[in-house]
Design an enzyme around this catalytic site. Sequence first.
Site, mmCIF file in Angstrom:
data_model
loop_
_atom_site.group_PDB
_atom_site.id
_atom_site.type_symbol
_atom_site.label_atom_id
_atom_site.label_comp_id
_atom_site.label_asym_id
_atom_site.label_seq_id
_atom_site.Cartn_x
_atom_site.Cartn_y
_atom_site.Cartn_z
ATOM 1 N N GLU A 133 0.776 -1.217 -0.005
ATOM 2 C CA GLU A 133 -0.087 -0.038 0.009
ATOM 3 C C GLU A 133 0.888 1.125 0.162
ATOM 4 O O GLU A 133 0.529 2.467 -0.725
ATOM 5 C CB GLU A 133 -0.915 -0.059 1.156
ATOM 6 C CG GLU A 133 -2.003 -1.189 1.216
ATOM 7 C CD GLU A 133 -1.501 -2.288 2.002
ATOM 8 O OE1 GLU A 133 -2.189 -3.174 2.732
ATOM 9 O OE2 GLU A 133 -0.338 -2.565 1.983
ATOM 10 N N CYS A 149 -2.956 -3.113 7.383
ATOM 11 C CA CYS A 149 -2.504 -2.917 8.675
ATOM 12 C C CYS A 149 -2.858 -1.754 9.231
ATOM 13 O O CYS A 149 -3.087 -0.879 8.558
ATOM 14 C CB CYS A 149 -0.836 -3.442 8.919
ATOM 15 S SG CYS A 149 0.138 -2.450 7.999
#
Length: 159
Positions: free
Chosen positions: A48, A76
Site C-alpha cells: 500500500e 495493517c
Amino acid sequence: MLEALHEAKLASLIGEVPIGAVIVHDGEIIGRGHNLREHGQDATLHAEIMAIQEACEYLHSWRLEDCQIYVTLEPCIMCSGAILNARIPELYYGARDPKAGAVHSLYHLMADDRLNHQVAVHERILPRPAGELLENFFRDIRKRQKAAKKARRQATEKN
C-alpha cells in the site's frame, strides 16, 4: 483487483509476502506496489505504501481524493493510516487479516468518526485467490524450513 493480485504474485516470485496494491484514478492505474520489506530491509515497504507513493508522485499531490485503492489483504495499522492520511475515499480488499488487519479484523480505523477522514470499504473482493497466494507462500516456507531442519539433523548424526 486482478492487477493487485498480479502485484502480489510479483512479490511472491522474489520471496516477499505476496501482498499487492494498486491505486486507480479516473479508471487508470496510477500507483502499483507489492511488499519489498525483505529486499529493502525496511519495515515500511508494504504494498500500500509503495502504491501510495507512486500515485502521489503521478498526481504531484499527497491528496488522493479522487482515487480508489485495491489491496489483496486487509491493510495493517500503518497502511490504514497512510490510506487515511492520503485522503483516499475508497478501499477494496481481498482477504481479511486476523493477525494485523486494521479495517475489520482487529481495529476499525477506516470508520472511526474521531478521525477527520473516513473511507468507504468494500471487502472480500476475490478473497480466495488472495488467501490462496498467502497460504501457499507460507506453506512453502514451512516446507523448506522442515527440510532444512531434517538436513541439519542428518548432518549432525553423520558426524
